[in-house]
Every structure is written in structure tokens, then in C-alpha cells.
Scaffold this motif. Structure first.
Motif, PDB file in Angstrom:
ATOM      1  N   PRO A   1       0.733  40.099  67.883  1.00 58.45           N
ATOM      2  CA  PRO A   1      -0.429  39.441  67.234  1.00 58.45           C
ATOM      3  C   PRO A   1      -0.223  37.967  66.955  1.00 58.45           C
ATOM      4  O   PRO A   1      -1.112  37.166  67.212  1.00 58.45           O
ATOM      5  N   HIS A   2       0.962  37.580  66.447  1.00 53.78           N
ATOM      6  CA  HIS A   2       1.057  36.165  66.069  1.00 53.78           C
ATOM      7  C   HIS A   2       1.267  35.270  67.269  1.00 53.78           C
ATOM      8  O   HIS A   2       0.970  34.087  67.206  1.00 53.78           O
TER       9      HIS A   2
ATOM     10  N   ARG B   1      -2.076  33.830  68.453  1.00 53.18           N
ATOM     11  CA  ARG B   1      -2.826  32.984  67.548  1.00 53.18           C
ATOM     12  C   ARG B   1      -2.840  31.498  67.939  1.00 53.18           C
ATOM     13  O   ARG B   1      -3.809  30.810  67.636  1.00 53.18           O
ATOM     14  N   PRO B   2      -1.805  30.960  68.605  1.00 48.43           N
ATOM     15  CA  PRO B   2      -1.910  29.537  68.936  1.00 48.43           C
ATOM     16  C   PRO B   2      -3.125  29.194  69.785  1.00 48.43           C
ATOM     17  O   PRO B   2      -3.566  28.054  69.786  1.00 48.43           O
TER      18      PRO B   2
ATOM     19  N   ILE C   1      -6.479  31.173  70.327  1.00 46.31           N
ATOM     20  CA  ILE C   1      -7.259  32.405  70.301  1.00 46.31           C
ATOM     21  C   ILE C   1      -8.481  32.337  71.192  1.00 46.31           C
ATOM     22  O   ILE C   1      -9.106  33.344  71.440  1.00 46.31           O
ATOM     23  N   ALA C   2      -8.825  31.155  71.708  1.00 51.12           N
ATOM     24  CA  ALA C   2      -9.937  31.118  72.651  1.00 51.12           C
ATOM     25  C   ALA C   2      -9.517  31.703  73.984  1.00 51.12           C
ATOM     26  O   ALA C   2     -10.343  32.090  74.788  1.00 51.12           O
TER      27      ALA C   2
ATOM     28  N   TYR D   1     -16.033  27.282  75.919  1.00 54.98           N
ATOM     29  CA  TYR D   1     -15.892  26.691  74.583  1.00 54.98           C
ATOM     30  C   TYR D   1     -15.535  25.217  74.698  1.00 54.98           C
ATOM     31  O   TYR D   1     -16.113  24.350  74.052  1.00 54.98           O
TER      32      TYR D   1
ATOM     33  N   ARG E   1     -21.137  32.095  76.465  1.00 53.08           N
ATOM     34  CA  ARG E   1     -19.823  32.583  76.106  1.00 53.08           C
ATOM     35  C   ARG E   1     -19.929  33.920  75.368  1.00 53.08           C
ATOM     36  O   ARG E   1     -19.096  34.801  75.544  1.00 53.08           O
ATOM     37  N   GLU E   2     -20.969  34.061  74.556  1.00 51.64           N
ATOM     38  CA  GLU E   2     -21.096  35.286  73.764  1.00 51.64           C
ATOM     39  C   GLU E   2     -21.244  36.518  74.658  1.00 51.64           C
ATOM     40  O   GLU E   2     -20.788  37.600  74.306  1.00 51.64           O
TER      41      GLU E   2
ATOM     42  N   ASP F   1     -18.794  39.643  74.495  1.00 48.68           N
ATOM     43  CA  ASP F   1     -19.238  41.029  74.353  1.00 48.68           C
ATOM     44  C   ASP F   1     -18.445  41.958  75.257  1.00 48.68           C
ATOM     45  O   ASP F   1     -18.065  43.060  74.852  1.00 48.68           O
TER      46      ASP F   1
ATOM     47  N   GLU G   1     -14.983  42.316  73.964  1.00 50.73           N
ATOM     48  CA  GLU G   1     -15.011  43.121  72.736  1.00 50.73           C
ATOM     49  C   GLU G   1     -15.186  44.593  73.075  1.00 50.73           C
ATOM     50  O   GLU G   1     -14.601  45.467  72.440  1.00 50.73           O
TER      51      GLU G   1
ATOM     52  N   ARG H   1     -13.372  40.361  68.830  1.00 51.36           N
ATOM     53  CA  ARG H   1     -14.108  39.268  69.462  1.00 51.36           C
ATOM     54  C   ARG H   1     -13.184  38.302  70.209  1.00 51.36           C
ATOM     55  O   ARG H   1     -13.383  38.033  71.376  1.00 51.36           O
ATOM     56  N   VAL H   2     -12.213  37.750  69.516  1.00 51.37           N
ATOM     57  CA  VAL H   2     -11.355  36.761  70.163  1.00 51.37           C
ATOM     58  C   VAL H   2      -9.879  37.139  70.144  1.00 51.37           C
ATOM     59  O   VAL H   2      -9.163  36.862  71.092  1.00 51.37           O
ATOM     60  N   THR H   3      -9.416  37.746  69.059  1.00 48.39           N
ATOM     61  CA  THR H   3      -7.993  38.087  69.001  1.00 48.39           C
ATOM     62  C   THR H   3      -7.838  39.526  69.479  1.00 48.39           C
ATOM     63  O   THR H   3      -7.820  40.437  68.684  1.00 48.39           O
TER      64      THR H   3
ATOM     65  N   VAL I   1      -3.609  23.277  68.090  1.00 51.04           N
ATOM     66  CA  VAL I   1      -2.919  24.456  67.540  1.00 51.04           C
ATOM     67  C   VAL I   1      -1.888  24.956  68.532  1.00 51.04           C
ATOM     68  O   VAL I   1      -0.772  25.357  68.185  1.00 51.04           O
TER      69      VAL I   1
END
Ligand code: SF4
Lengths: 185, 385
Positions: free
Chosen positions: B81-82, B85-86, B88-89, B132, B154-155, B159, B162, B168-170, B381
Motif C-alpha cells: 500500500p505505501h 502512494r507516491p 496514486i494517479a 489528469y 478519466r472518470e 470506473d 474500480e 478509485r485510485v489506490t 510527490v
């Protein structure tokens, strides 16, 4: 009636416009302002709060990855602009909302404080994401603050990693509720 | 006369002599960031002579969260998980080499179906990231429509992601030994529908954005990166390919099933901000192609190798790289035989763009800074880790 009006021992209620008044305050003015306050306190306070409520302009300050979902929330599907929230790219002096978008590191914290101090009153803060609340995933990292509330006062906490845009919008609505109930000073 | 600035009459401007940094006294130092309208959480110290930038000193590190150190006290699975994170897109892109590296060091086989699902998700994420980025690029050049359109398209892809992964992103969708769960039965059909719609939709971007005279005026011929400079400074990804170098890890060093799929490497020779914005757009077509081909060929079967509770790595080291949306992303992993890695090193594309950015900003106009900055595909990030 007149004696009552000129009686020096009248207690003045805490006016919303000018707060506590001393006892020897000019009685006529005191009465007048009291009447005025009674008449306009509620509508004026309501109008001013209403103005603040629907024009929350966040600062353009990203601190970490939560800014991605903030961007998505300003996109067409979620559209926070419906609630009067639109990012003010121009200047800090136009902003009254600060959304801390995620992790605040030791290098960033003084800058966050500096930006917060430059914003004019009234100002509100939303802490977005687990990192801004407690440090989140990075609770044991050497460079991450365990939450932002030691640096600036926070009004609303929005949990999640990252919070979905719906959650962020709910946080904004909570903040608006809070402003609505604040007594205008 | 007239527009010429009379420097001797402005206090603080002294044409003669040098200041403490050895710069001419007539040169003004501006600190841009970390809060400013043109970028993210990143600071540039810019020295300007009139309108021309003489020197740009990047000051990264505002989001340094110690990812690499944290890897050392978590086991291979807890690190997932971590580590996404740098960025997440593009969370599948940044996790991909880590998963490949752990599979090699722990010797975990991967089922065939999982490889195809990974390719599909990686390409979806590439599009999600590039949309994005395109939206942000648009809005910082003052083009609000270009923020709204990619954000909406993008949504649709989010979807899909997801639907497969539940977030959604992570996603945390890639795990050593395959993917976390199989895609739902309705996924291939829905994915095809959305991707075909998206491919048609991409055509309209050209009319509204790339053919727009205002956009062209701000990007064509701005920040030209020559081919040799791109190679010498270590640019990667779309920045490198926009300068005419045909280099794509998916072709050079194919991983998973990329060698079975048919796609082109997009290059352009101009090397300016416009080309750096145009290459990702063409690459999105290729990504859609790859995802559609992978959906066609996806076999049925299991998607995950069952692991023991705490997989141990063999003693040794491994280096894996993939082509993420921003360029070459590599992990170097050292194991001493414990369930926890001994050392994990990330080599991220954003960090490699910093010297390129400093090189391009030198000699550019101050007003061209946002267009150069955003064309770099730079994500603070990720660069700071
Ligand atoms: S809460 Fe999660 S998404 Fe938000 S900044 Fe922290 S790690 Fe990133």
C-alpha cells in the motif's frame, strides 16, 4: 417609560455587534444599539454568514497525493463549485479556506503555517486524508508530522486515504453547517 | 527610452558589481513556490534578468516521506500500500516493478491470466494518469475546457479500474504472484465499450486543444530539448521520445506479455513543449490498442499463486524496470533471506526530469515557465518519495 429609558442600572445584553458593554455606557446610545441589535442582529448575521457560506475559496496549496482527489472533486462529475467552492489561483488574500491535502512533512510545516498566517480572517481549515489527521500510513516515518493540528487549528477532519470526492464534499457541507451556526461577531 | 528599465534609478538595482552569490547585481532572485499558481509542492529559485531566466535552481523535498526506509521494517506484502502512494494517479505503474522484483527474489510463478489483467490495468492507469496531467496542463495554460474534458473522460476509466479492484485510485491490485482478485464477469464487455468510446473521444481533443492557436502560441518552439541533451541529461518517457529517441522499456525489455502484443513507440523530433504534450496524446491511442488486444487474448484460469503467510526472499539482489506513464521506473531490491527486504531503492522518472527542467528553464522567458514545467510530466510527490 422615560424613567425606564434613562435608568442607569439597565443590564445590557451581549450585543452581537459590539460585545459586552460597560455599565456606564451612554444609556441612550445603549438603548438605541440594543434596539438596533434586536432588529438587525439575526438578519444581518444570517446575511453575512450566508455570504461566507457560499463563497469558500480554498488556497491553491497541495501538500501530497490527496490533491489528486481534490482535483477530481473540482472536475465535472463531482463539481464542488455547486457549493460555492472554487480554487482561487490568484492570491492568498482572496482565500478563506485551506484544505490540507495530505501529508505534511517537516520541511512543509513552517510553510503551511506561513501561508495560514497570510490569509485574512475569517479562515477555515479542512484536514483532508489520514495523513493530515494522524500521519496515516506514514505514522512511523521520520519526516512526517503526526497530524496537522499541532501546526494550525482545524475545523473539519475528512478521513480516507485518499478520501473519495464524495467524502470531501461531505466535509465541505459540514463546514458550511458550522459556519451557519456560528454567531457572527 | 520608454520601455527600457532605468536600473540605476531603482533602489537595490546596481548594475556594477556582484552580489554574494557571484551574480550580477542587476539580476533579481525570485522564489517560486511551494505555494504558487503555476505548480505543485515544489520550489524553484529563479534568477531573472528582465524577463529572461538566467538560472533556475530546483528545490525539491517538500513531500519526502521516507518510503525507502519504511520498506525496511515492513514485509513484502505490507509494503504494497505505501509504495503506490507516491503516484496514486498511476498506482499500478509504480507498483509494477516492485511486484516483478519480489516475484523474482521469492521465486513466485505468475498465472497467465494474471499477466494479461496486469497489462490491462497498467494501460488503463497510464491513460488515467495522462488525462489528469493533460487537464492540469490545460488549466495552467489558462484553458479551462481542457481541464473539464479529460477530468470527465478519466472518470469512465476510473470506473473500470474500480470495478476490477474496488478502489478509485489506490488499487493495491498487483500482488506478488498475480493480482489480488479476478475481474468480474461483466468487466471485459464493459471495458471494451468504454475504451472504444474513449478512443473516439480522444479525437476531439485535437480540435479543441492541440489545434488551438492560443495553446500553440504558448508551446510551439518553447523549451526545445535537443536529442543529445535529452540523452545526456537522462530524460525518460514522453520527454525523451518527444526529442526523437525511440526508447520504451515495453519494447526494449518486455515484461509480462508485452512482447506478444502489437503496438508502436511514438516519437517526435521537435522536442518542444508542444511535442511533449502531443506524444502522450498519441500514446493514449496505443494504450487503448494494447488494452483491447489484451482483452481479446485473455485466457481463463487462476489469477493468483497462493503464498505462505510470510514469504521469504532468497539472498541476493534484483533490479526491475517498467515503462510507467512518466517514463522508466525502476526498483532495486536487496534481500538477506528475511521476510523483510534489506534495502529497496526507487528510481523514479519525475526525479530524473529535474536536471532537464533546470536546463530548459535557463534562457527561457519567465512567462514560459508554466508551460515548460508542466510539459516535463513532473510530479513532486513521486520525485521526493
Ligand atoms: S492520506 Fe493517503 S492519499 Fe492522502 S496524502 Fe496521505 S497517503 Fe496520500
Amino acid at each position: 417609560m422615560l424613567r425606564e429609558l434613562l435608568s442607569p442600572k439597565r443590564e445590557s445584553s451581549r450585543g452581537a455587534l459590539d460585545g459586552e458593554r460597560p455599565a456606564n455606557f451612554n444609556i441612550l446610545v445603549g438603548k438605541l444599539s440594543e434596539v438596533l441589535v434586536k432588529a438587525i442582529d439575526k438578519p444581518l448575521g444570517y446575511a453575512i454568514n450566508w455570504g461566507r457560506l457560499w463563497s469558500l475559496w480554498p488556497v491553491h496549496l497541495e501538500t501530497a497525493c490527496c490533491s489528486l482527489e481534490f482535483g477530481a472533486a473540482s472536475g465535472p462529475r463531482y463539481d464542488v463549485e455547486r457549493f460555492g467552492i472554487i480554487e482561487a489561483f490568484g492570491s492568498l488574500r482572496q482565500c478563506d479556506l485551506m484544505v490540507i491535502q495530505g501529508t505534511v512533512t517537516r520541511k512543509m510545516a513552517p510553510r503551511v503555517r506561513m501561508i495560514y498566517d497570510q490569509m485574512p480572517e475569517p479562515k477555515y481549515v479542512i484536514a483532508m486524508g489520514a495523513c493530515a489527521i494522524t500521519g496515516g500510513l506514514y505514522f512511523d516515518s521520520y519526516n512526517v508530522l503526526p497530524g496537522i493540528d499541532g501546526v494550525i487549528p482545524v475545523d473539519v477532519y475528512v478521513p480516507g486515504c485518499p478520501p473519495r470526492p464524495e467524502t470531501l464534499i461531505q466535509g465541505c457541507i459540514l463546514l458550511q453547517e458550522k459556519i451557519k451556526r456560528t454567531r457572527f461577531r | 527610452m520608454g520601455l527600457e528599465i532605468d536600473r540605476e534609478r531603482i533602489p537595490g538595482f546596481d548594475v556594477e558589481g556582484k552580489d554574494a552569490d557571484g551574480m550580477d547585481k542587476g539580476i533579481l532572485t525570485l522564489s517560486v513556490g511551494p505555494q504558487h499558481p503555476g505548480s505543485g509542492h515544489f520550489r524553484l529559485i529563479v534568477k531573472v534578468d528582465g524577463d529572461i531566466i538566467v538560472e533556475a535552481l530546483p528545490d525539491p523535498g517538500y513531500v519526502h516521506r521516507g518510503e525507502e526506509k519504511m520498506c525496511e521494517y515492513r514485509n513484502y506484502i505490507q509494503n504494497i500500500p505505501h509504495l503506490e502512494r507516491p503516484m496514486i494517479a498511476d498506482s499500478c505503474g509504480i507498483l509494477y516493478p516492485y511486484v516483478l522484483a519480489v516475484e523474482e527474489i521469492c521465486n513466485i510463478p505468475v498465472p497467465e491470466r494474471a499477466k494479461y489483467i496486469r497489462v490491462i490495468m497498467a494501460e488503463l492507469n497510464r491513460c488515467i494518469f495522462e488525462l489528469y496531467w493533460l487537464g492540469i496542463y490545460g488549466i495552467f495554460l489558462g484553458h479551462s475546457t481542457m481541464f473539464m474534458w479529460p477530468m470527465a473522460d478519466r472518470e469512465l476509466l476510473i470506473d473500470l479500474a474500480e470495478m476490477a479492484s474496488g478502489a478509485r485510485v489506490t488499487h493495491a491490485y498487483f500482488v506478488p504472484g498475480g493480482v489480488r482478485n479476478d475481474v468480474p464477469d461483466a468487466f471485459p464487455e464493459k471495458a471494451k465499450r468504454h475504451l472504444l468510446y474513449f478512443r473516439n473521444r480522444l479525437k476531439e481533443y485535437k480540435d479543441i486543444f492541440y489545434d488551438n492557436p492560443l495553446f500553440q502560441a504558448r508551446t510551439v518552439g518553447v523549451g526545445i530539448l535537443r536529442r543529445e541533451d535529452a540523452i545526456n541529461l537522462g530524460a525518460t518517457g514522453p520527454v525523451l521520445r518527444a526529442s526523437g529517441v525511440e526508447h520504451d522499456i515495453r519494447k526494449v525489455e518486455p515484461y509480462d506479455v508485452y512482447d506478444e502484443l502489437d503496438f508502436k513507440v511514438i516519437t517526435m523530433n521537435e522536442g518542444d513543449s508542444f511535442a511533449r504534450a502531443y506524444v502522450p496524446w498519441l500514446e493514449m491511442y496505443e494504450s487503448v490498442e494494447i488494452a483491447l488486444q489484451a482483452l481479446e487474448r485473455m485466457p481463463s484460469g487462476p489469477v493468483r499463486t497462493k503464498l505462505g503467510p510470510n514469504p521469504k526472499g532468497a539472498v541476493g539482489e534484483v533490479f526491475k524496470r517498467v515503462e510507467a506513464a512518466r517514463g522508466e521506473l525502476a526498483y532495486y531490491l536487496v534481500s538477506d533471506g528475511n521476510p523483510k527486504p534489506y534495502r529497496v531503492k526507487l528510481s523514479v522518472p519525475s526525479f530524473r526530469e529535474i536536471p532537464v527542467m533546470a536546463h530548459l528553464l535557463k534562457g527561457a522567458k519567465l512567462a514560459d515557465m508554466p508551460s515548460i514545467y508542466w510539459s516535463m510530466n513532473y510530479w513532486p510527490v513521486e520525485a521526493d518519495r
